[in-house]
Structures are given as structure tokens and as C-alpha cells.
Design a protein around this motif. Structure first.
Motif, mmCIF file in Angstrom:
data_model
loop_
_atom_site.group_PDB
_atom_site.id
_atom_site.type_symbol
_atom_site.label_atom_id
_atom_site.label_comp_id
_atom_site.label_asym_id
_atom_site.label_seq_id
_atom_site.Cartn_x
_atom_site.Cartn_y
_atom_site.Cartn_z
ATOM 1 N N SER A 127 -8.500 -6.245 -9.769
ATOM 2 C CA SER A 127 -7.065 -6.029 -9.600
ATOM 3 C C SER A 127 -6.813 -4.704 -8.890
ATOM 4 O O SER A 127 -7.256 -3.652 -9.358
ATOM 5 C CB SER A 127 -6.362 -6.029 -10.955
ATOM 6 N N TYR A 129 -3.694 -3.649 -8.393
ATOM 7 C CA TYR A 129 -2.277 -3.523 -8.722
ATOM 8 C C TYR A 129 -2.097 -2.450 -9.795
ATOM 9 O O TYR A 129 -3.050 -2.085 -10.488
ATOM 10 C CB TYR A 129 -1.722 -4.866 -9.229
ATOM 11 N N GLY A 210 -3.637 -5.597 -2.544
ATOM 12 C CA GLY A 210 -2.648 -5.005 -3.424
ATOM 13 C C GLY A 210 -1.702 -4.122 -2.634
ATOM 14 O O GLY A 210 -1.883 -3.868 -1.437
ATOM 15 N N GLY A 315 -5.035 -9.863 -10.471
ATOM 16 C CA GLY A 315 -5.347 -9.933 -9.051
ATOM 17 C C GLY A 315 -5.809 -11.318 -8.659
ATOM 18 O O GLY A 315 -6.244 -12.111 -9.498
#
Length: 330
Positions: A127, A129, A210, A315
Motif C-alpha cells: 500500500s 496510501y 498511490g 492497495g
């Protein structure tokens, strides 16, 4: 005893799940060969997928292959097969990283622990983010530390002063990239932009980049660099990211393979605990910076990976090569 003959479809399933492992820039630097007469699966490094500028010692390559090896062990246990693993079985062949004897599964606690992790293989994604500024409970941290220890590694959650040092090292690595554009050669090779992202079978596609970090202090590598990516946007990341350092007592190919197995075990355990995870080796790609990442109090262990953990989006899945491209039979 080797027991029943393994069908090609079974071996292919094992390799597909092994290949779901993370690797630096999603290069997937592995190749498998199945020796059907011996029921042995060989794991070899794919040197064409090495990164000479950012991973000159092939440390990250070995870690990625170690992660794939751990997934293979989990998948085998789930299929009722005992994976008896030998690391670096042929000293004269450094590209042969492991030999896995696939035998009838013994009913032991170790196999049950591997089976428990199996659902997380397909759920785990890197991920990039922002995560919530939310504390991860102590029992969850302890479970992750135990996961690393089971594979001969250590997982440490650095205190504020040490974490600040690690974040400074990441910023130093980012500054190095700006000064020396050549170090981005590997990153450019393994990122997929525009239409290429839709058909990619490896690398990091733009939909997995991201958002750009507008503010915050989370160590999130910007895979786009100065290249434009449509509709990407910017946002605020954590100001106090939860970092964990994965280390091994020794360094070298065998230690790197163990680190990869420990890393994947930690990531699968974290996934089952509903944690989002991301990895950064940015500050570890330069040996000088890597030495500085060690615990300043004990100055022991070799840091192999920096993990960022928290609660947030997992993600998207990143592409994988077809099994026929990473497996052959003999």
C-alpha cells in the motif's frame, strides 16, 4: 517418503502462489524448475531481472526470492505437502538459491501455522496510501515479532529517536536520487506508465503508485519521479508513521534468503491482522546509509528491510508473470 506423484497442475498452483510474493520494483527475479522424478522444486535467481545500480550485491534480489520461497512453503502445507527446504544447495552454482523436497505432509504444529497464513497470500498487497494515525495494539506487534523470530530474524519497532534517524536516511536517499539521476535507471526500467500499465506482467504500474505526498512524514517512494501521471493527486500522509526494522544476525546470500522468508511471514501475519503494509529499501540501497539504520543503542544486526505498518487501504494488486514463464519441468 515422497508419496504420491504430484500432477503438473499442483506444481503450477504452488508456483503461482509463490510468485505472489513482493520483490523490489516487482521485478519478480525468480525461476522455478520441477524435477518430477525426485519431487524437488528448484528456485533459481533470474539474473536478467537484477538491478545493478540500486542492488549491486543482489541483496534485494535474494530477499524477494526468499519471500517467494516462504509463500511456496505456505502453499505446499495448504496442499498437504511437506516442503523440506535447503538453501544454497550447490556452492558452485550461486544462482541456485534453494531446493525444496516436496514430501507427504507430517501432521505437526509447524505445518498448521503455515496453513493458517495461506488466505493472506492473495490478500497481501503493498500500500502506497496514507494510514490512519492509530496505534497498533501491543499483542499485534508481538505476533509480528514472533513471526520474524520463527524465520531466524528480528523485527524491531524503533523508538522516536531511532525512527527519526531512519526517516532522515530515507530523505538522504531521496536527495541522492535528485543529485544523481543515474540511480533512477532501475526504477524507470521497472515502472509502467500509460497504456503499458494496462498490459504489464511485471514492474510497478502507475495505478499502484498511490497519491503524491503533499505533507506528512511517511517513507513512501515516488515511483513517478518527474514523469507526469494523470489523475494522481496529492494528499497528507502520517506525521508519525509506525516503522519496523527487519534484521538478521549475519549478512550475505543465506541471511538475505532467510530475511525474505521472515519478511513474507511478517507481511502475511500483518495482513491477517487487518494491517496495511508497505516496504522501503530506499535508505538501504547505499551500504553507507544501511549501516546507519542499525539500532544506535546496540549497533547489532544487519537491517534488511524497513516496513511501514498501519490501518488503511491495502492497495491494488500488481501484475504477475504467467506461471509458464517462471516454471519448467524436467
Amino acid at each position: 517418503m515422497n508419496g504420491r506423484t504430484l500432477e503438473p497442475e499442483t506444481v503450477s498452483t504452488l508456483v503461482a502462489e509463490a510468485a505472489a510474493a513482493p520483490s523490489m520494483h516487482n521485478a519478480q527475479p525468480w525461476h522455478f524448475r520441477y524435477l518430477s522424478g525426485e519431487r524437488v522444486l528448484l528456485l533459481r535467481a533470474d539474473h536478467e531481472r537484477a538491478m545493478p545500480r540500486s542492488d549491486p550485491d543482489n541483496r534485494a534480489l535474494h530477499i524477494g526470492c526468499g519471500a517467494a520461497l516462504f509463500n511456496l512453503r505456505v502453499a505446499a502445507a495448504h496442499a498437504g505437502i511437506a516442503p523440506r527446504t535447503t538453501l544454497l544447495p550447490e556452492p558452485t552454482d550461486p544462482l541456485l538459491l534453494a531446493a525444496v523436497q516436496l514430501t507427504d505432509l507430517l501432521d505437526d504444529a509447524g505445518s498448521g501455522e503455515l496453513v493458517r497464513l495461506h488466505p493472506a497470500i492473495r490478500q497481501r498487497h503493498t500500500s502506497r496510501y496514507p494510514f490512519a494515525e492509530k496505534e497498533v495494539p501491543g499483542q499485534v506487534r508481538a505476533a509480528l515479532q514472533d513471526a520474524a523470530a520463527r524465520e531466524g530474524a528480528a523485527l524491531d519497532f524503533p523508538g522516536p529517536w531511532h525512527a527519526e534517524t531512519v526517516l532522515d536516511l530515507v530523505r538522504d536517499a531521496e536527495s541522492r536520487d535528485v543529485v544523481d539521476p543515474d540511480v533512477n535507471e532501475d526504477l524507470v526500467r521497472w515502472t509502467r506508465l500509460g497504456a503499458e500499465a494496462d498490459t504489464a506482467v511485471d514492474g510497478v504500474p502507475e495505478y499502484a503508485f498511490g497519491p503524491r505526498r503533499r505533507d506528512g512524514r511517511a517513507p513512501v517512494r515516488d515511483f513517478s519521479g518527474r514523469r507526469p501521471v494523470a489523475d494522481r493527486g496529492t494528499t497528507t500522509f502520517e506525521y508519525t508513521p509506525l516503522l519496523a526494522l527487519l534484521s538478521t544476525p549475519e549478512d550475505g546470500p543465506a541471511a538475505w534468503l532467510r530475511a525474505g522468508q521472515a519478511l513474507e511471514r511478517v507481511l502475511l501475519e500483518a495482513t491477517l491482522a487487518d494491517l496495511a503494509t508497505s516496504l522501503t529499501s530506499h535508505a538501504l540501497e547505499d551500504r553507507t546509509l544501511r549501516l546507519l539504520a542499525r539500532d544506535p543503542g546496540s549497533d547489532t544486526g544487519q537491517v534488511q528491510m524497513v516496513l511501514r505498518l498501519g490501518y488503511g487501504p491495502r492497495g491494488p494488486a500488481t501484475p504477475r508473470r504467467a506461471v509458464r514463464d517462471v516454471l519448467d519441468f524436467a
